[in-house]
Design a protein around this motif. Structure first.
Motif, PDB file in Angstrom:
ATOM      1  N   UNK A 146     -74.875  53.771 -79.309  1.00  0.00           N
ATOM      2  CA  UNK A 146     -76.030  54.590 -79.685  1.00  0.00           C
ATOM      3  C   UNK A 146     -76.371  55.594 -78.589  1.00  0.00           C
ATOM      4  N   UNK A 147     -76.039  55.246 -77.316  1.00  0.00           N
ATOM      5  CA  UNK A 147     -76.354  56.152 -76.201  1.00  0.00           C
ATOM      6  C   UNK A 147     -75.207  56.316 -75.206  1.00  0.00           C
ATOM      7  N   UNK A 148     -74.317  55.335 -75.128  1.00  0.00           N
ATOM      8  CA  UNK A 148     -73.240  55.353 -74.134  1.00  0.00           C
ATOM      9  C   UNK A 148     -73.799  55.433 -72.712  1.00  0.00           C
ATOM     10  N   UNK A 149     -74.835  54.658 -72.427  1.00  0.00           N
ATOM     11  CA  UNK A 149     -75.428  54.640 -71.091  1.00  0.00           C
ATOM     12  C   UNK A 149     -74.926  53.413 -70.340  1.00  0.00           C
ATOM     13  N   UNK A 150     -74.473  53.625 -69.108  1.00  0.00           N
ATOM     14  CA  UNK A 150     -73.947  52.505 -68.329  1.00  0.00           C
ATOM     15  C   UNK A 150     -73.970  52.831 -66.838  1.00  0.00           C
ATOM     16  N   UNK A 151     -74.131  51.786 -66.020  1.00  0.00           N
ATOM     17  CA  UNK A 151     -74.144  51.913 -64.562  1.00  0.00           C
ATOM     18  C   UNK A 151     -73.205  50.853 -63.990  1.00  0.00           C
ATOM     19  N   UNK A 152     -72.161  51.303 -63.304  1.00  0.00           N
ATOM     20  CA  UNK A 152     -71.179  50.391 -62.714  1.00  0.00           C
ATOM     21  C   UNK A 152     -71.613  49.999 -61.305  1.00  0.00           C
ATOM     22  N   UNK A 153     -71.437  48.724 -60.979  1.00  0.00           N
ATOM     23  CA  UNK A 153     -71.752  48.220 -59.640  1.00  0.00           C
ATOM     24  C   UNK A 153     -70.433  47.920 -58.942  1.00  0.00           C
ATOM     25  N   UNK A 158     -73.226  56.114 -61.947  1.00  0.00           N
ATOM     26  CA  UNK A 158     -73.560  56.338 -63.347  1.00  0.00           C
ATOM     27  C   UNK A 158     -72.271  56.617 -64.113  1.00  0.00           C
ATOM     28  N   UNK A 159     -71.917  55.731 -65.022  1.00  0.00           N
ATOM     29  CA  UNK A 159     -70.712  55.926 -65.836  1.00  0.00           C
ATOM     30  C   UNK A 159     -71.102  56.162 -67.295  1.00  0.00           C
ATOM     31  N   UNK A 160     -72.303  56.689 -67.502  1.00  0.00           N
ATOM     32  CA  UNK A 160     -72.741  56.995 -68.866  1.00  0.00           C
ATOM     33  C   UNK A 160     -71.746  57.939 -69.526  1.00  0.00           C
ATOM     34  N   UNK A 161     -71.498  57.700 -70.799  1.00  0.00           N
ATOM     35  CA  UNK A 161     -70.479  58.437 -71.523  1.00  0.00           C
ATOM     36  C   UNK A 161     -69.172  57.678 -71.615  1.00  0.00           C
ATOM     37  N   UNK A 162     -69.065  56.569 -70.858  1.00  0.00           N
ATOM     38  CA  UNK A 162     -67.835  55.779 -70.866  1.00  0.00           C
ATOM     39  C   UNK A 162     -67.592  55.160 -72.238  1.00  0.00           C
ATOM     40  N   UNK A 163     -66.334  55.115 -72.628  1.00  0.00           N
ATOM     41  CA  UNK A 163     -65.953  54.428 -73.861  1.00  0.00           C
ATOM     42  C   UNK A 163     -65.949  52.922 -73.610  1.00  0.00           C
ATOM     43  N   UNK A 164     -65.848  52.161 -74.673  1.00  0.00           N
ATOM     44  CA  UNK A 164     -65.753  50.707 -74.530  1.00  0.00           C
ATOM     45  C   UNK A 164     -64.535  50.346 -73.683  1.00  0.00           C
ATOM     46  N   UNK A 165     -63.425  51.021 -73.926  1.00  0.00           N
ATOM     47  CA  UNK A 165     -62.204  50.759 -73.165  1.00  0.00           C
ATOM     48  C   UNK A 165     -62.421  51.010 -71.677  1.00  0.00           C
ATOM     49  N   UNK A 166     -63.163  52.054 -71.348  1.00  0.00           N
ATOM     50  CA  UNK A 166     -63.433  52.358 -69.940  1.00  0.00           C
ATOM     51  C   UNK A 166     -64.362  51.320 -69.313  1.00  0.00           C
ATOM     52  N   UNK A 203     -71.116  45.827 -65.120  1.00  0.00           N
ATOM     53  CA  UNK A 203     -71.705  47.083 -65.586  1.00  0.00           C
ATOM     54  C   UNK A 203     -73.043  46.814 -66.272  1.00  0.00           C
ATOM     55  N   UNK A 204     -74.097  47.493 -65.790  1.00  0.00           N
ATOM     56  CA  UNK A 204     -75.376  47.474 -66.503  1.00  0.00           C
ATOM     57  C   UNK A 204     -75.215  48.376 -67.718  1.00  0.00           C
ATOM     58  N   UNK A 205     -75.376  47.811 -68.902  1.00  0.00           N
ATOM     59  CA  UNK A 205     -75.194  48.588 -70.131  1.00  0.00           C
ATOM     60  C   UNK A 205     -76.499  48.620 -70.920  1.00  0.00           C
ATOM     61  N   UNK A 206     -76.824  49.792 -71.437  1.00  0.00           N
ATOM     62  CA  UNK A 206     -78.044  49.979 -72.220  1.00  0.00           C
ATOM     63  C   UNK A 206     -77.715  49.728 -73.686  1.00  0.00           C
ATOM     64  N   UNK A 207     -78.371  48.729 -74.257  1.00  0.00           N
ATOM     65  CA  UNK A 207     -78.086  48.314 -75.631  1.00  0.00           C
ATOM     66  C   UNK A 207     -79.416  48.197 -76.389  1.00  0.00           C
TER      67      UNK A 207
END
Length: 407
Positions: free
Chosen positions: A399-406, A319-327, A338-342
């Protein structure tokens, strides 16, 4: 049960599941059990809530558990051996001329055929070993493709892929090539029989959507962006093609797992059958409903913590939620999708209140798998694979900064 169709002549069906099936009465009570490859006499089709049935002398058997033996009227040998490709998302089981079941064929499988067989149910194709394949379940390679038109399309697109994009006709033949940065007008967006998205250009010519970015006008993106081009080229799983209107997060996760060479034995249906459904239908605890159905009062999604817990059954995810776009772009540099919630269509986020708290009513998830200058590439389970402006992606993601890295 409601009678849908009565056959003029009784038909022969073969039990498909290896574990056999059940014959029930009109109230759903068990009458008898059947075994794999048992032959049954079928006289009619009945419909009940959530299920369609064949009528046999003993009772009713689920339609999905039976393969009807075709009533052959005409067989025509083909002048040359042709190749067909399976178009059914869940695959299908062929049937042999002897009346026995054939093999189970998966989506995109290719098979040689030697004859065209006309039956009262439509056209079939015969393989060299005598297996019959229903024409509606396959595409004859080299023949004219049937497309489904999408409701909207951009006026113009630009080619992003550094090597350019192949232009094909509606039979799949290569008829041209567009160089990177080329801007062309679009007549329509379509999906083919395999759920793949294309843009239709003039004169029945098509280019894969994955190689393009939609433009809001005629002004394109600078060619110099290719200097930073990186695309992992994940597959695209079309959730609507599979009949899963709410299955975006599982689709995006499986796209990433497959990209990493994991769970290749599972197709989308097999994977989504294993999704953990939350007992309280809270998407923070598991899937909040049914991927294939909309139920009032439920929020059909699975949020990052629960998605990560599920994903770790199959591979390394975090779980990399909170990651910036750069990250997030840093993940791509490490070749990790990266699974990103949009939001659906990357539209403006819309918040609503549900039984578990606040959430975006236009929630969506995509797999982020590419970067080229100020553009990013996503594999979108609804709209296909494509490039879009980084600022547009950021508006929905932030809007949420939710993301999951594989990994």
């Amino acid at each position: 049960m409601k009678l849908i169709k009565r056959f003029k002549q009784v038909r022969t069906g073969v039990v498909r599941p290896v574990e056999g099936s059940r014959i029930v009465d009109r109230l759903g009570q068990l009458v008898t059990l059947t075994e794999w490859q048992d032959q049954l006499t079928i006289s009619a089709v009945y419909e009940a809530p959530y299920q369609t049935w064949y009528q046999t002398p003993a009772g009713f058997i689920a339609m999905g558990d039976v393969v009807l033996f075709p009533d052959i009227q005409l067989r025509l040998a083909l002048a040359t051996i042709q190749t067909v490709q399976v178009t059914q998302p869940r695959g299908f089981t062929g049937i042999r001329i002897t009346g026995k079941l054939g093999r189970h064929h998966q989506l995109n499988d290719r098979l040689a055929v030697v004859a065209r067989v006309e039956t009262i149910d439509g056209r079939y194709y015969e393989t060299p070993d005598g297996e019959l394949l229903r024409g509606a379940d396959v595409y004859v390679i080299g023949h004219k493709m049937t497309f489904t038109f999408m409701p909207q399309h951009p006026a113009n697109i630009q080619i992003v892929t550094p090597s350019g994009a192949t232009v094909r006709d509606d039979c799949g033949n290569e008829v041209g090539h567009l160089s990177t940065a080329t801007i062309v007008p679009v007549l329509a967006e379509v999906t083919d029989l395999f759920g793949v998205h294309y843009y239709q250009l003039e004169a029945q010519q098509y280019v894969a959507k994955t190689d393009t970015v939609a433009l809001t006008g005629t002004q394109g993106w600078p060619r110099t962006q290719t200097a930073t081009y990186r695309c992992l080229n994940a597959e695209n799983i079309n959730q609507n093609f599979w009949g899963m209107p709410n299955g975006c997060e599982p689709a995006a996760l499986l796209e990433g797992l497959h990209l990493k060479g994991l769970v290749s034995e599972l197709d989308y249906q097999g994977f989504i059958d294993q999704v953990p459904v939350a007992a309280d239908y809270n998407p923070y605890h598991g899937f909040g409903g049914a991927p294939d159905d909309n139920v009032k009062g439920r929020f059909e999604a699975i949020f990052p913590d629960a998605l990560v817990k599920w994903g770790r059954r199959y591979g390394k995810v975090r779980n990399v939620s909170g990651a910036t776009i750069s990250q997030l772009l840093g993940c791509l540099k490490r070749r990790n999708p990266v699974v990103t919630y949009v939001t659906v269509g990357f539209e403006t986020p819309e918040m609503n209140v549900y039984h578990f708290g606040k959430a975006l009513s236009n929630n969506h998830a995509v797999l982020l798998d590419g970067i080229s200058g100020d553009l990013v590439h996503v594999s979108d389970p609804i709209d296909g694979a494509y490039w879009l402006p980084l600022f547009k992606f950021a508006m929905a993601y932030n809007a949420r900064h939710w993301a999951v890295e594989i990994l």
